[in-house]
Design an enzyme around this catalytic site. Sequence first.
Site, PDB file in Angstrom:
ATOM      1  N   SER A   1     -10.986  -6.920  -4.134  1.00 51.31           N
ATOM      2  CA  SER A   1     -12.328  -6.954  -4.732  1.00 51.31           C
ATOM      3  C   SER A   1     -13.017  -5.608  -4.567  1.00 51.31           C
ATOM      4  CB  SER A   1     -13.154  -8.101  -4.121  1.00 51.31           C
ATOM      5  OG  SER A   1     -12.970  -8.184  -2.722  1.00 51.31           O
ATOM      6  N   GLU A   2     -12.503  -4.753  -3.681  1.00 46.79           N
ATOM      7  CA  GLU A   2     -13.088  -3.416  -3.470  1.00 46.79           C
ATOM      8  C   GLU A   2     -12.394  -2.353  -4.330  1.00 46.79           C
ATOM      9  OE1 GLU A   2     -12.298  -5.517  -0.699  1.00 46.79           O
ATOM     10  OE2 GLU A   2     -14.376  -6.152  -0.977  1.00 46.79           O
TER      11      GLU A   2
ATOM     12  N   TRP B   1       2.811   7.926  -2.752  1.00 45.41           N
ATOM     13  CA  TRP B   1       4.217   8.065  -3.166  1.00 45.41           C
ATOM     14  C   TRP B   1       4.293   8.981  -4.396  1.00 45.41           C
ATOM     15  CZ3 TRP B   1       7.052   7.241  -7.554  1.00 45.41           C
ATOM     16  CH2 TRP B   1       8.444   7.152  -7.420  1.00 45.41           C
TER      17      TRP B   1
ATOM     18  N   LEU C   1      10.571 -20.821  -4.718  1.00 45.76           N
ATOM     19  CA  LEU C   1       9.641 -19.918  -4.013  1.00 45.76           C
ATOM     20  C   LEU C   1       8.300 -20.001  -4.729  1.00 45.76           C
ATOM     21  CD1 LEU C   1       9.198 -17.311  -2.077  1.00 45.76           C
ATOM     22  CD2 LEU C   1       9.698 -15.986  -4.124  1.00 45.76           C
TER      23      LEU C   1
ATOM     24  N   GLY D   1      -0.101   5.361  -4.499  1.00 44.44           N
ATOM     25  CA  GLY D   1      -0.715   6.642  -4.909  1.00 44.44           C
ATOM     26  C   GLY D   1      -0.088   7.802  -4.164  1.00 44.44           C
TER      27      GLY D   1
ATOM     28  N   ASP E   1       0.827  -1.211   0.000  1.00 45.74           N
ATOM     29  CA  ASP E   1       0.000   0.000   0.000  1.00 45.74           C
ATOM     30  C   ASP E   1       0.864   1.265   0.000  1.00 45.74           C
ATOM     31  OD1 ASP E   1      -2.391   1.378  -0.057  1.00 45.74           O
ATOM     32  OD2 ASP E   1      -2.670   1.324   2.129  1.00 45.74           O
TER      33      ASP E   1
ATOM     34  N   ARG F   1      -1.101   9.403  -9.807  1.00 48.71           N
ATOM     35  CA  ARG F   1      -1.112   8.235  -8.908  1.00 48.71           C
ATOM     36  C   ARG F   1      -0.557   6.976  -9.576  1.00 48.71           C
ATOM     37  NH1 ARG F   1      -4.104   7.350  -4.606  1.00 48.71           N
ATOM     38  NH2 ARG F   1      -4.504   5.260  -5.392  1.00 48.71           N
TER      39      ARG F   1
ATOM     40  N   HIS G   1       2.144   3.151  -9.109  1.00 48.38           N
ATOM     41  CA  HIS G   1       1.943   1.721  -9.366  1.00 48.38           C
ATOM     42  C   HIS G   1       3.119   1.166 -10.193  1.00 48.38           C
ATOM     43  CE1 HIS G   1      -1.881   2.108  -7.544  1.00 48.38           C
ATOM     44  NE2 HIS G   1      -2.506   2.676  -8.559  1.00 48.38           N
TER      45      HIS G   1
ATOM     46  N   ARG H   1      -4.810  -1.886   8.947  1.00 51.26           N
ATOM     47  CA  ARG H   1      -6.017  -2.696   8.736  1.00 51.26           C
ATOM     48  C   ARG H   1      -5.706  -3.814   7.749  1.00 51.26           C
ATOM     49  NH1 ARG H   1      -7.995   2.654   6.827  1.00 51.26           N
ATOM     50  NH2 ARG H   1      -7.447   2.860   4.619  1.00 51.26           N
TER      51      ARG H   1
ATOM     52  N   GLU I   1       1.611 -13.119  12.478  1.00 48.88           N
ATOM     53  CA  GLU I   1       2.166 -11.924  13.126  1.00 48.88           C
ATOM     54  C   GLU I   1       1.958 -10.731  12.183  1.00 48.88           C
ATOM     55  OE1 GLU I   1       3.301 -11.972  16.183  1.00 48.88           O
ATOM     56  OE2 GLU I   1       3.094 -14.146  16.353  1.00 48.88           O
TER      57      GLU I   1
ATOM     58  N   ARG J   1     -12.445   2.249  -7.628  1.00 54.85           N
ATOM     59  CA  ARG J   1     -11.544   3.347  -8.034  1.00 54.85           C
ATOM     60  C   ARG J   1     -11.932   3.889  -9.402  1.00 54.85           C
ATOM     61  NH1 ARG J   1      -5.553   2.397  -5.580  1.00 54.85           N
ATOM     62  NH2 ARG J   1      -6.294   1.867  -3.512  1.00 54.85           N
TER      63      ARG J   1
HETATM   64  C1  IPE Z   1      -5.436  -2.754  -0.109  1.00 51.96           C
HETATM   65  O1  IPE Z   1      -5.088  -1.422  -0.342  1.00 51.96           O
HETATM   66  C2  IPE Z   1      -5.432  -3.517  -1.389  1.00 51.96           C
HETATM   67  C3  IPE Z   1      -4.162  -3.632  -2.098  1.00 51.96           C
HETATM   68  C4  IPE Z   1      -2.986  -3.228  -1.716  1.00 51.96           C
HETATM   69  C5  IPE Z   1      -4.244  -4.296  -3.348  1.00 51.96           C
HETATM   70  P1  IPE Z   1      -6.185  -0.274  -0.411  1.00 51.96           P
HETATM   71  O2  IPE Z   1      -5.433   1.004  -0.525  1.00 51.96           O
HETATM   72  O3  IPE Z   1      -7.171  -0.571  -1.474  1.00 51.96           O
HETATM   73  O4  IPE Z   1      -6.892  -0.404   1.007  1.00 51.96           O
HETATM   74  P2  IPE Z   1      -7.862   0.594   1.783  1.00 51.96           P
HETATM   75  O5  IPE Z   1      -8.991   0.933   0.860  1.00 51.96           O
HETATM   76  O6  IPE Z   1      -7.061   1.813   2.116  1.00 51.96           O
HETATM   77  O7  IPE Z   1      -8.282  -0.147   3.005  1.00 51.96           O
HETATM   78  C1  IPE Z   2      -1.691   0.168  -3.314  1.00 49.91           C
HETATM   79  O1  IPE Z   2      -1.430   1.507  -3.375  1.00 49.91           O
HETATM   80  C2  IPE Z   2      -1.907  -0.436  -4.674  1.00 49.91           C
HETATM   81  C3  IPE Z   2      -3.301  -0.841  -4.962  1.00 49.91           C
HETATM   82  C4  IPE Z   2      -4.295  -0.806  -4.142  1.00 49.91           C
HETATM   83  C5  IPE Z   2      -3.546  -1.324  -6.302  1.00 49.91           C
HETATM   84  P1  IPE Z   2      -2.602   2.578  -3.360  1.00 49.91           P
HETATM   85  O2  IPE Z   2      -2.982   2.864  -4.777  1.00 49.91           O
HETATM   86  O3  IPE Z   2      -3.701   2.151  -2.483  1.00 49.91           O
HETATM   87  O4  IPE Z   2      -1.862   3.842  -2.759  1.00 49.91           O
HETATM   88  P2  IPE Z   2      -2.457   4.886  -1.719  1.00 49.91           P
HETATM   89  O5  IPE Z   2      -2.930   4.110  -0.528  1.00 49.91           O
HETATM   90  O6  IPE Z   2      -3.581   5.586  -2.412  1.00 49.91           O
HETATM   91  O7  IPE Z   2      -1.309   5.782  -1.427  1.00 49.91           O
HETATM   92 MG    MG Z   3      -4.107   2.417  -0.506  1.00 49.83          MG
END
Ligand code: IPE
Ligand code: IPE
Ligand code: MG
Length: 262
Positions: A73-74, A32, A138, A30, A27, A40, A44, A199, A212, A78
């Site tokens: 899945s959520e 970064w 691996l 975006g 995570d 954003r 990636h 989370r 852990e 975006r």
């Molecule tokens: C969790 O990141 C899913 C992935 C890294 C693929 P999100 O950025 O989507 O999580 P929430 O919405 O902040 O919980």
């Molecule tokens: C995690 O980075 C990658 C995916 C969920 C695909 P984010 O895109 O959620 O980055 P932030 O949390 O918005 O910085």
């Molecule tokens: Mg995120």
Amino acid sequence: MTQAATSSTLAVPAVGSVPRHVAIIMDGNGRWATKRFMPRVAGHSEGLEAVRKVVEECVKQNVEYLTLFAFSSENWRRPPEEVGFLTKLFLKSLRKEVARLAENNIRLKMIGDLSRFGSAITEMVEFSEEKTKDCNRLTLTIAANYGGRWDILQAMQKALAQNPHLDPDGISEEWLAPHLSMAYAPEPDLFIRTGGEQRVSNFLLWQLAYTELYFTDILWPDFDAAELQKAFLWYAQRERRFGRTSAQLAEGSNPISLSDAV
Ligand code: IPE
Ligand code: IPE
Ligand code: MG
């Protein structure tokens, strides 16, 4: 296989100083990019470099399973442009990396409902899994359109389809677990989430029962071998009790099955 699928709630798994299975929520891509006044999606692309570094370090450290959450899945919620970019990036990197994975003896597995991504991806995934199926250095699992609740429900559907007249008393962990999408792997020993959030975001809900949990503020594109080593050091200091007392651990009662204990 039986050993790989050991349940942490039914038997205490053997524990080493290096995690056997590492699961990561990558995570912060975006943020970064936004911090650098970039779109954003640039985050990636940069995040892929971190994936390479972490895979390499896991191989060096003899980790057996590495599971990466790439798209939840959520994440369909975006903007469509970002979802489209991620889908294309995934396909492009799979095409580019599959030969290298095979050369490095890395088995690729995908979990999640891939059908929603369309045939180009499902065909490429099928090809890549087949090409790397005998690799054993691996196992790299990518979770895409994955959700922990989806996983439990799809397992339930498959299990019931095999045994539609089942007595409710017949429902057990052993009945369900073989149908979960990570039935081929032991439960994760170490979960890492970068990007500062604490989370689980619907990742491996069933499998994280005794994992852990390590959280770091480092944004995913900045995560590297040194950061992974930090997480491993933290992990090595944990006392994994699986319900027992510290005194029992000191007596060396690991591993033990629940049936041995009663
Ligand atoms: C969790 O990141 C899913 C992935 C890294 C693929 P999100 O950025 O989507 O999580 P929430 O919405 O902040 O919980
Ligand atoms: C995690 O980075 C990658 C995916 C969920 C695909 P984010 O895109 O959620 O980055 P932030 O949390 O918005 O910085
Ligand atoms: Mg995120």
